[in-house]
Motif scaffolding. Structure first.
Motif, PDB file in Angstrom:
ATOM      1  N   ALA A  61      -5.645  -6.262   9.821  1.00 40.64           N
ATOM      2  CA  ALA A  61      -6.123  -4.943  10.248  1.00 40.64           C
ATOM      3  C   ALA A  61      -5.264  -3.834   9.641  1.00 40.64           C
ATOM      4  N   VAL A  62      -3.954  -4.030   9.641  1.00 38.89           N
ATOM      5  CA  VAL A  62      -3.059  -3.039   9.031  1.00 38.89           C
ATOM      6  C   VAL A  62      -3.376  -2.869   7.551  1.00 38.89           C
ATOM      7  N   LEU A  63      -3.533  -3.981   6.845  1.00 42.18           N
ATOM      8  CA  LEU A  63      -3.800  -3.927   5.412  1.00 42.18           C
ATOM      9  C   LEU A  63      -5.114  -3.197   5.116  1.00 42.18           C
ATOM     10  N   LEU A  64      -6.162  -3.495   5.886  1.00 34.98           N
ATOM     11  CA  LEU A  64      -7.451  -2.830   5.667  1.00 34.98           C
ATOM     12  C   LEU A  64      -7.347  -1.321   5.875  1.00 34.98           C
TER      13      LEU A  64
ATOM     14  N   LEU B  22     -16.023   6.607  18.006  1.00 31.63           N
ATOM     15  CA  LEU B  22     -15.181   5.795  17.136  1.00 31.63           C
ATOM     16  C   LEU B  22     -15.415   6.138  15.663  1.00 31.63           C
ATOM     17  N   LEU B  23     -14.332   6.126  14.902  1.00 36.33           N
ATOM     18  CA  LEU B  23     -14.399   6.353  13.470  1.00 36.33           C
ATOM     19  C   LEU B  23     -14.426   5.019  12.735  1.00 36.33           C
ATOM     20  N   ALA B  24     -15.106   4.990  11.588  1.00 37.37           N
ATOM     21  CA  ALA B  24     -14.979   3.872  10.667  1.00 37.37           C
ATOM     22  C   ALA B  24     -13.691   4.052   9.860  1.00 37.37           C
ATOM     23  N   PRO B  25     -13.142   2.976   9.294  1.00 36.93           N
ATOM     24  CA  PRO B  25     -11.879   3.104   8.549  1.00 36.93           C
ATOM     25  C   PRO B  25     -11.922   4.158   7.445  1.00 36.93           C
ATOM     26  N   GLY B  26     -13.031   4.242   6.713  1.00 40.06           N
ATOM     27  CA  GLY B  26     -13.115   5.241   5.652  1.00 40.06           C
ATOM     28  C   GLY B  26     -13.060   6.665   6.176  1.00 40.06           C
ATOM     29  N   GLN B  27     -13.732   6.916   7.306  1.00 40.68           N
ATOM     30  CA  GLN B  27     -13.688   8.244   7.917  1.00 40.68           C
ATOM     31  C   GLN B  27     -12.268   8.583   8.364  1.00 40.68           C
ATOM     32  N   ALA B  28     -11.617   7.623   9.016  1.00 40.49           N
ATOM     33  CA  ALA B  28     -10.243   7.839   9.469  1.00 40.49           C
ATOM     34  C   ALA B  28      -9.317   8.093   8.286  1.00 40.49           C
ATOM     35  N   ALA B  29      -9.516   7.341   7.204  1.00 39.27           N
ATOM     36  CA  ALA B  29      -8.665   7.492   6.030  1.00 39.27           C
ATOM     37  C   ALA B  29      -8.775   8.885   5.432  1.00 39.27           C
ATOM     38  N   ARG B  30      -9.975   9.461   5.436  1.00 39.86           N
ATOM     39  CA  ARG B  30     -10.138  10.821   4.903  1.00 39.86           C
ATOM     40  C   ARG B  30      -9.371  11.828   5.761  1.00 39.86           C
ATOM     41  N   GLU B  31      -9.355  11.617   7.080  1.00 37.35           N
ATOM     42  CA  GLU B  31      -8.570  12.503   7.942  1.00 37.35           C
ATOM     43  C   GLU B  31      -7.078  12.340   7.661  1.00 37.35           C
ATOM     44  N   VAL B  32      -6.647  11.103   7.444  1.00 42.59           N
ATOM     45  CA  VAL B  32      -5.242  10.849   7.110  1.00 42.59           C
ATOM     46  C   VAL B  32      -4.874  11.550   5.803  1.00 42.59           C
ATOM     47  N   ALA B  33      -5.700  11.403   4.787  1.00 47.14           N
ATOM     48  CA  ALA B  33      -5.404  12.016   3.488  1.00 47.14           C
ATOM     49  C   ALA B  33      -5.327  13.533   3.592  1.00 47.14           C
TER      50      ALA B  33
ATOM     51  N   THR C  76     -12.472   1.736  14.618  1.00 40.00           N
ATOM     52  CA  THR C  76     -12.857   0.330  14.745  1.00 40.00           C
ATOM     53  C   THR C  76     -13.247  -0.198  13.372  1.00 40.00           C
ATOM     54  N   ILE C  77     -12.828  -1.416  13.083  1.00 40.01           N
ATOM     55  CA  ILE C  77     -13.125  -2.058  11.804  1.00 40.01           C
ATOM     56  C   ILE C  77     -14.352  -2.944  12.005  1.00 40.01           C
ATOM     57  N   PRO C  78     -15.477  -2.624  11.383  1.00 36.96           N
ATOM     58  CA  PRO C  78     -16.689  -3.417  11.588  1.00 36.96           C
ATOM     59  C   PRO C  78     -16.499  -4.857  11.097  1.00 36.96           C
ATOM     60  N   THR C  79     -16.902  -5.803  11.909  1.00 36.35           N
ATOM     61  CA  THR C  79     -16.824  -7.222  11.559  1.00 36.35           C
ATOM     62  C   THR C  79     -18.123  -7.898  11.984  1.00 36.35           C
ATOM     63  N   ASP C  80     -18.278  -9.134  11.599  1.00 35.23           N
ATOM     64  CA  ASP C  80     -19.405  -9.915  12.089  1.00 35.23           C
ATOM     65  C   ASP C  80     -19.248 -10.124  13.587  1.00 35.23           C
ATOM     66  N   ALA C  81     -20.343 -10.049  14.322  1.00 31.35           N
ATOM     67  CA  ALA C  81     -20.283 -10.150  15.786  1.00 31.35           C
ATOM     68  C   ALA C  81     -19.703 -11.478  16.249  1.00 31.35           C
ATOM     69  N   ALA C  82     -19.840 -12.512  15.445  1.00 30.17           N
ATOM     70  CA  ALA C  82     -19.352 -13.834  15.849  1.00 30.17           C
ATOM     71  C   ALA C  82     -17.840 -13.962  15.728  1.00 30.17           C
ATOM     72  N   ALA C  83     -17.200 -13.035  15.002  1.00 32.25           N
ATOM     73  CA  ALA C  83     -15.745 -13.117  14.815  1.00 32.25           C
ATOM     74  C   ALA C  83     -15.191 -11.709  14.702  1.00 32.25           C
TER      75      ALA C  83
ATOM     76  N   MET D  21       0.799  -1.225   0.000  1.00 31.89           N
ATOM     77  CA  MET D  21       0.000   0.000   0.000  1.00 31.89           C
ATOM     78  C   MET D  21       0.836   1.280   0.000  1.00 31.89           C
ATOM     79  N   GLY D  22       2.149   1.157  -0.030  1.00 36.42           N
ATOM     80  CA  GLY D  22       2.983   2.348  -0.134  1.00 36.42           C
ATOM     81  C   GLY D  22       3.192   3.090   1.161  1.00 36.42           C
ATOM     82  N   CYS D  23       3.217   2.353   2.271  1.00 41.25           N
ATOM     83  CA  CYS D  23       3.503   2.962   3.579  1.00 41.25           C
ATOM     84  C   CYS D  23       4.973   2.721   3.905  1.00 41.25           C
TER      85      CYS D  23
END
Length: 247
Positions: free
Chosen positions: A151-154, A92-103, A136-143, A29-31
């Motif tokens: 998590a890093v990659l996402l 808590l932010l969703a990953p997309g929201q956090a990514a916009r702040e990073v950008a 927080t990265i939303p996932t199925d409640a069972a896992a 991802m170019g980090c």
């Protein structure tokens, strides 16, 4: 690299193989940077095969810090990741929201830290106090638990997409939020929080056995504000003057 200015901070990792897989994700991802905080085991040889050839340079450049505050000190935006919610973990932010702040922060030339906790338990309450925002990265409640490198990659995937979107904007929109002086670093914000806590304790506004917990709304407010250096200086002066008046 696409995400120049971003560093991945891994706190108290247990397995060097996860560091290797994180290096592969960063290369994809170019980090450009990985920083370890008090790792349980850091073994370059065990991490190497999981990094693939593209990630070897990232492993060679890994820096190790004894504490999280030191690791993120030069960043103006520090995002911590958590699977748990409630209590200390609010807004808590969703990953997309956090990514916009990073950008947006990268477009202003700032440094960013993305912080991930130990594989078995994540970041603790003391560690999240060093994070200005939580994701927080939303996932199925069972896992709900993700592998560290997953998590890093996402997170980096979302950040890379957000950076590409910002780069596609006209220059006027891209640079619209860049004025007003530099944003304070995490180290400076910690100094301000220490001064604010001392002032509020002097005023008996903070009380009880856990003032840091009740300081969290103030932390979140100032984190969202994106304080500039001149604003930081003014607030530090206010804290000093109030404490002086109170004796």
């Amino acid at each position: 690299m696409l995400l120049d200015g971003v560093q991945i901070v891994l706190v108290k990792t247990r397995f060097p193989e996860n560091i290797g897989m994180t290096a592969r994700a960063c290369a994809n991802m170019g980090c450009p940077a990985i920083r370890l905080v008090d790792p349980e085991r850091w073994d370059r040889e065990k991490a190497g095969p999981l990094a693939t050839p593209k990630g070897q340079g990232l492993l060679d450049g890994v820096r190790v810090s004894p504490g999280l505050a030191e690791a993120v000190a030069e960043s103006s935006l520090v995002l911590g990741t958590t699977a748990r919610t409630g209590g200390w973990r609010q807004a808590l932010l969703a990953p997309g929201q956090a990514a916009r702040e990073v950008a947006a922060a990268l477009a202003r030339g700032e440094n960013i830290s993305l912080v991930f906790g130990p594989e078995d338990r994540g970041l603790n309450n003391e560690e999240i106090t060093h994070c200005q925002r939580l994701v927080t990265i939303p996932t199925d409640a069972a896992a709900s638990s993700l592998n560290l490198a997953q998590a890093v990659l996402l997170m980096l995937y979302e950040c890379a997409n957000a950076v590409r979107a910002v780069r596609a904007l006209p220059d006027a929109e891209k640079n619209g939020a860049s004025g007003g002086g530099r944003v304070v670093t995490a180290e400076e914000q910690e100094r301000l929080m220490d001064a604010l806590k001392a002032m509020l304790l002097s005023l008996d506004y903070l009380h009880g056995d856990n003032p840091d917990y009740f300081l969290m709304p103030w932390r979140r407010m100032f984190s969202r504000a994106g304080l500039r250096r001149h604003e930081y200086d003014a607030l530090m002066g206010l804290c000093r003057q109030v404490r002086h008046k109170l004796g």
